[in-house]
Design an enzyme around this catalytic site. Structure first.
Site, PDB file in Angstrom:
ATOM      1  N   ARG A  13       0.855  -1.183   0.000  1.00 24.53           N
ATOM      2  CA  ARG A  13       0.000   0.000   0.000  1.00 24.53           C
ATOM      3  C   ARG A  13       0.888   1.230   0.000  1.00 24.53           C
ATOM      4  O   ARG A  13       2.112   1.125   0.128  1.00 24.53           O
ATOM      5  CB  ARG A  13      -0.969  -0.022   1.185  1.00 24.53           C
ATOM      6  CG  ARG A  13      -0.300  -0.501   2.474  1.00 24.53           C
ATOM      7  CD  ARG A  13      -0.873   0.103   3.679  1.00 24.53           C
ATOM      8  NE  ARG A  13      -0.695   1.543   3.666  1.00 24.53           N
ATOM      9  CZ  ARG A  13       0.456   2.145   3.947  1.00 24.53           C
ATOM     10  NH1 ARG A  13       1.545   1.463   4.264  1.00 24.53           N
ATOM     11  NH2 ARG A  13       0.528   3.453   3.908  1.00 24.53           N
ATOM     12  N   GLY A  14       0.254   2.417  -0.152  1.00 22.45           N
ATOM     13  CA  GLY A  14       1.032   3.646  -0.284  1.00 22.45           C
ATOM     14  C   GLY A  14       1.227   3.917  -1.769  1.00 22.45           C
ATOM     15  O   GLY A  14       1.581   3.002  -2.530  1.00 22.45           O
ATOM     16  N   ALA A  15       0.990   5.161  -2.163  1.00 17.13           N
ATOM     17  CA  ALA A  15       0.940   5.491  -3.599  1.00 17.13           C
ATOM     18  C   ALA A  15       2.195   5.055  -4.371  1.00 17.13           C
ATOM     19  O   ALA A  15       2.086   4.367  -5.393  1.00 17.13           O
ATOM     20  CB  ALA A  15       0.665   6.983  -3.758  1.00 17.13           C
ATOM     21  N   ARG A  52      -6.975  -0.064  -7.477  1.00 20.58           N
ATOM     22  CA  ARG A  52      -7.271   1.011  -6.515  1.00 20.58           C
ATOM     23  C   ARG A  52      -7.375   2.320  -7.308  1.00 20.58           C
ATOM     24  O   ARG A  52      -6.521   2.605  -8.141  1.00 20.58           O
ATOM     25  CB  ARG A  52      -6.178   1.113  -5.426  1.00 20.58           C
ATOM     26  CG  ARG A  52      -6.155  -0.121  -4.503  1.00 20.58           C
ATOM     27  CD  ARG A  52      -5.336   0.135  -3.251  1.00 20.58           C
ATOM     28  NE  ARG A  52      -6.022   1.019  -2.326  1.00 20.58           N
ATOM     29  CZ  ARG A  52      -5.438   1.543  -1.236  1.00 20.58           C
ATOM     30  NH1 ARG A  52      -4.162   1.269  -0.967  1.00 20.58           N
ATOM     31  NH2 ARG A  52      -6.108   2.341  -0.437  1.00 20.58           N
ATOM     32  N   GLN A  99      -2.891   2.820   9.864  1.00 20.64           N
ATOM     33  CA  GLN A  99      -1.564   2.881   9.245  1.00 20.64           C
ATOM     34  C   GLN A  99      -0.559   3.568  10.154  1.00 20.64           C
ATOM     35  O   GLN A  99       0.649   3.422   9.980  1.00 20.64           O
ATOM     36  CB  GLN A  99      -1.634   3.620   7.900  1.00 20.64           C
ATOM     37  CG  GLN A  99      -2.209   2.797   6.758  1.00 20.64           C
ATOM     38  CD  GLN A  99      -3.689   3.033   6.577  1.00 20.64           C
ATOM     39  OE1 GLN A  99      -4.384   3.377   7.526  1.00 20.64           O
ATOM     40  NE2 GLN A  99      -4.193   2.854   5.372  1.00 20.64           N
ATOM     41  N   ASP A 153      -1.630  11.011  -2.193  1.00 21.56           N
ATOM     42  CA  ASP A 153      -1.925   9.966  -3.186  1.00 21.56           C
ATOM     43  C   ASP A 153      -2.136  10.546  -4.569  1.00 21.56           C
ATOM     44  O   ASP A 153      -2.018   9.852  -5.574  1.00 21.56           O
ATOM     45  CB  ASP A 153      -3.160   9.174  -2.765  1.00 21.56           C
ATOM     46  CG  ASP A 153      -2.813   8.270  -1.596  1.00 21.56           C
ATOM     47  OD1 ASP A 153      -2.781   8.772  -0.456  1.00 21.56           O
ATOM     48  OD2 ASP A 153      -2.523   7.089  -1.833  1.00 21.56           O
ATOM     49  N   ASN A 195      -5.229  12.854   0.084  1.00 17.98           N
ATOM     50  CA  ASN A 195      -4.451  11.936   0.933  1.00 17.98           C
ATOM     51  C   ASN A 195      -5.423  11.172   1.836  1.00 17.98           C
ATOM     52  O   ASN A 195      -6.644  11.361   1.768  1.00 17.98           O
ATOM     53  CB  ASN A 195      -3.403  12.718   1.740  1.00 17.98           C
ATOM     54  CG  ASN A 195      -2.417  11.806   2.445  1.00 17.98           C
ATOM     55  OD1 ASN A 195      -1.864  10.891   1.834  1.00 17.98           O
ATOM     56  ND2 ASN A 195      -2.190  12.021   3.734  1.00 17.98           N
ATOM     57  N   LYS A 196      -4.886  10.338   2.669  1.00 13.40           N
ATOM     58  CA  LYS A 196      -5.689   9.473   3.541  1.00 13.40           C
ATOM     59  C   LYS A 196      -6.767  10.263   4.276  1.00 13.40           C
ATOM     60  O   LYS A 196      -6.536  11.383   4.728  1.00 13.40           O
ATOM     61  CB  LYS A 196      -4.745   8.790   4.538  1.00 13.40           C
ATOM     62  CG  LYS A 196      -5.381   7.820   5.507  1.00 13.40           C
ATOM     63  CD  LYS A 196      -6.242   6.767   4.876  1.00 13.40           C
ATOM     64  CE  LYS A 196      -5.518   5.901   3.865  1.00 13.40           C
ATOM     65  NZ  LYS A 196      -6.465   5.075   3.057  1.00 13.40           N
TER      66      LYS A 196
HETATM   67  O1  MRU Z   1      -4.699   3.435   1.745  1.00 14.04           O
HETATM   68  P1  MRU Z   1      -3.208   3.578   1.809  1.00 14.04           P
HETATM   69  O2  MRU Z   1      -2.607   3.032   3.049  1.00 14.04           O
HETATM   70  O3  MRU Z   1      -2.547   3.050   0.546  1.00 14.04           O
HETATM   71  O4  MRU Z   1      -2.970   5.147   1.823  1.00 14.04           O
HETATM   72  C1  MRU Z   1      -1.670   5.658   1.907  1.00 14.04           C
HETATM   73  C2  MRU Z   1      -1.619   7.131   2.034  1.00 14.04           C
HETATM   74  O5  MRU Z   1      -2.636   7.794   2.062  1.00 14.04           O
HETATM   75  C3  MRU Z   1      -0.262   7.759   2.047  1.00 14.04           C
HETATM   76  O6  MRU Z   1      -0.265   8.910   2.845  1.00 14.04           O
HETATM   77  C4  MRU Z   1       0.101   8.160   0.619  1.00 14.04           C
HETATM   78  O7  MRU Z   1      -0.062   7.068  -0.252  1.00 14.04           O
HETATM   79  C5  MRU Z   1       1.488   8.645   0.523  1.00 14.04           C
HETATM   80  S1  MRU Z   1       2.636   7.287   0.686  1.00 14.04           S
HETATM   81  C6  MRU Z   1       4.205   7.875   0.527  1.00 14.04           C
END
Ligand code: MRU
Length: 366
Positions: free
Chosen positions: A53-55, A90, A202, A242, A252-253
């Site tokens: 996970r994470g962009a 996603r 997270q 993201d 973002n999240k």
């Molecule tokens: O749903 P996730 O855990 O994939 O979301 C991740 C985030 O929102 C992070 O802040 C974002 O991807 C930046 S990661 C360097």
């Protein structure tokens, strides 16, 4: 970064066995498990179910998914189908489409027999680029932390972060965490307030990362940030993203927007660590143009954690309670103090982004 003294990346190609391996985030922060991904289905599942996970890491994983598929069937139809299937895993993080488009553009002109090797080479390059981008973000962010540190000698700089924009959300270093790692390594004292980030927590991943690096931190509820800011206990917020629009809106999240509002009300600088592959140059208005992922309500009505018997899940709501789970929100550019990119820090605006990335902005303009 290191786990128990051993250097790791979040995803890597094991050349001895000719397989792609990931740190499987389903088990973190409690157990370190490595999983091997081979088929397109496994890559899809790993992204959808957030084993990775994470962009930035989603983009890197998709690139390896394309490469594995090319090794099995390098035809045009297979490439297009892999693009589609990985793209639909996603919807919010733009790095996914960025990586897939880059793979398709590089591979389509090649003859099929050359595609597998080229695809693996490209996936390795995308990973190495991500590491260098994040290293650079860390060095630019470190300057901001040093500026604050200079105003309060002998005291730690108190940072607040949301979600996990750490090294396991990227290939290495992280985005929001990279300035923290660089500060710690440079001997600048910091303390990090880590938002738990319900529903998937997270923040626990961020705590695991920071703890492994010996960085002082506290895991706080998502609702605590505003209170800490009112008391003057937060010097700076740094979050990841993201997808950031050409005009600087930041997706973002979920919950990031509320932190930005509280930061603005309390005069706390709110920075976003932004690798350039996370900029969507085709989108201007984040609120209306970015698709927000709706995840399973079960992630809200239930919670996973460590028990004496291992990792298990419990229900937190009464039977039959309906859950709602929008996974991201949009922070308008006006609430963002600055964007920390690999090329430096800029205003969250069209001028700011185009000023640092004239090549990318003009390419997008066609
Ligand atoms: O749903 P996730 O855990 O994939 O979301 C991740 C985030 O929102 C992070 O802040 C974002 O991807 C930046 S990661 C360097």
């Amino acid at each position: 970064m290191k786990i128990n003294g051993k250097p790791f990346r979040s995803i890597w190609y094991d050349a001895d066995q000719a397989v792609v391996r990931i740190i499987d985030q389903r088990w973190l922060p409690h157990e370190l498990r490595i999983t091997t991904l081979k088929t397109l289905e496994e890559f899809e599942t790993a992204i959808v179910e957030m084993w990775v996970r994470g962009a930035p890491l989603i983009g890197a994983t998709a690139a390896y998914g394309i490469a594995e598929q090319m090794a099995r069937d390098p035809g045009d139809g297979s490439l297009e189908q892999a693009w589609e299937r990985l793209h639909s895993t996603r919807p919010t993080a733009i790095n996914l489409r960025w990586a897939l488009d880059r793979c398709r553009a590089a591979l389509l002109p090649l003859s099929p027999q050359d595609r597998a090797q080229a695809a693996f080479q490209l996936a390795h390059e995308l990973c190495d680029e991500d590491v260098e981008i994040n290293r650079s973000i860390g060095l630019h962010g470190l300057k901001l932390i040093r500026e604050i540190a200079a105003k309060k000698p002998g005291e730690p700089v108190r940072l607040l972060t949301h979600c996990n924009a750490g090294w396991i959300a990227t290939v290495d270093f992280g985005t929001a965490t990279s300035p923290m790692y660089h500060a710690a390594d440079a001997g600048v004292p910091i303390h990090v307030w880590v938002d738990e980030t319900r529903p998937r927590n997270q923040g626990a991943l961020t705590s695991w990362e920071l703890g492994s690096h010996g960085i002082s931190h506290a895991y706080i509820t998502d609702n605590a940030g505003g209170h800490l800011m009112q008391r003057g206990q937060v010097d700076m917020v740094i979050v990841g993203t993201d997808r950031t629009t050409a005009e600087g809106d930041v997706c973002n999240k979920i919950g990031t927007y509320l932190k930005a509002l509280a930061a603005r009300d309390n005069g706390v600088p709110f920075y976003v660590a932004l690798p350039s592959p996370t900029i969507d140059w085709t989108v201007r208005d984040g609120l209306t143009e970015i698709p927000i992922e709706e995840r399973s309500p079960r992630e809200v009505t239930h919670i996973q954690g460590q028990t004496a018997d291992g990792i298990s899940e419990v229900q937190v709501t009464p039977d039959g309670t309906e859950g709602g789970n929008p996974a991201f929100d949009v922070t308008p550019a006006r609430l963002v103090t600055g964007l920390i990119t690999e090329r430096g820090i800029c205003a969250a605006s069209e001028q700011g982004l185009a000023g640092l990335f004239p090549d990318l902005a003009s390419k997008a303009a066609g």
